[in-house]
Motif scaffolding. Sequence first.
Motif: not given
Length: 447
Positions: A182-198, A239-251
């Motif tokens: 995920x970090x590489x997808x951000x670092x090598x993208x046009x968004x690289x100068x903006x925040x990467x939030x995990x 970029x917003x990185x959501x790890x273990x997205x399956x654990x996010x509550x339905x609401x």
Amino acid sequence: MNGEVIFIDDEAAIRQAVQQWLELSGFSVRTCDSAAQALRLVDSRFAGVVVSDVRMPGVDGLDLLQQLVALDPELPVIMVTGHGDVPMAVQALRNGAYDFIEKPFTPDRLLESVRRAQDKRRLVCENRQLREQFQRKDRVESQLLGVSRAMDTLRRQVLELAGTSVNVLIHGETGSGKERVARCLHDFSPRAGKPFVALNCAAIPETIFESELFGHESGAFTGAQAKRIGRIEHADGGTLFLDEIESMPLAQQAKLLRVLQERTLERLGSNRSIQVDLRVISAVKPDLHDEVRAGRFREDLLYRLNVAELHIPPLRERREDIPLLFDHFAAEAAERHGREAPPLSPAELAQLLSHDWPGNVRELINAAERHALRLTRAPAGTAEDQSLAAQMEAFEAQCLHRALQQCRGNISEVMALLQLPRRTLNEKMQRHGLSRLDYLPDGAEDD
């Protein structure tokens, strides 16, 4: 092609004969009638072998050798000598020549020396390339390490997707490196100068999940004494990185879906809409379609997140990467602790290759650090529990794999490299489930 050869001799008939011999054996050959002409063709990036006569007008072979060794001490230079020049050839070996061949020589003698020299040169160039990749942090190869075909494919996919703004869903087992991808997808993208939030969705209690993701205003709930910027808002432009997205509550899944659809959010306790521009990269261990069928994940959110998919292969499916990764992490740990990592013994390497690494790269990093600190112990459930025969089988499979990879699926070269007859090689490849087709260069066809 088996490699490139530059052959230098002032006699045209010899140049023509040698060129024919070598080209019939699969080498790319360039001939020169003088040392000066050859020097214009060689630099430190030259990936082939130089073969030169010793006695030539002007700059002779020994002077050429001296200049080539100064250019690249690891460049294989084979000297061709007359009958009376053997003492001179011995001196040339001391000065850095790879081999010398006495005239008159047979095609087989020349081919044997050139093949060995080319094998050495290939390894030198591969090691240099790997070192350069590790040193250049702006290269994806320095972030996603590995020599396997699976990692080549993953790196290519990452670079292709990095240039887009689509949301990506990453599949991978625990410890396989999903956040690194995920970090590489951000670092090598046009968004690289903006925040990467995990954000690890499994690590956030459900009671504070909404505040963590969307933020809140002062007084929005008991204990909210000050305004808080949520993870989504903080990732604006990046970029917003959501790890273990399956654990996010339905609401919260429903509220995240709205953000992705409308590109706006509202903090808890506020009615003001805030515009956000972000890319969402999610990581998951189970199959999200199974989670949808079980009613634990919203199907409409899945389609929003899963515009593109990446699959990270587990370490047990790319065992050829284990030695490289282990050496890299052990060297990092040794440097961090002010030590020198001890070399791996053949038995230790066999242990690493026979282990299934359920914790993947994360587990390997731990083992490499223990090795660097000389606290090594056998990975649980591997060499201590396996017979010698099982360990030797694992090591044999790795040797076969490396040879096939080095020779790019050329069975004749593998036979020569491992000194095995064809029937024995075929039996061993069949037993270990290896096919030469998997090692052919991209675009090459089976003959």
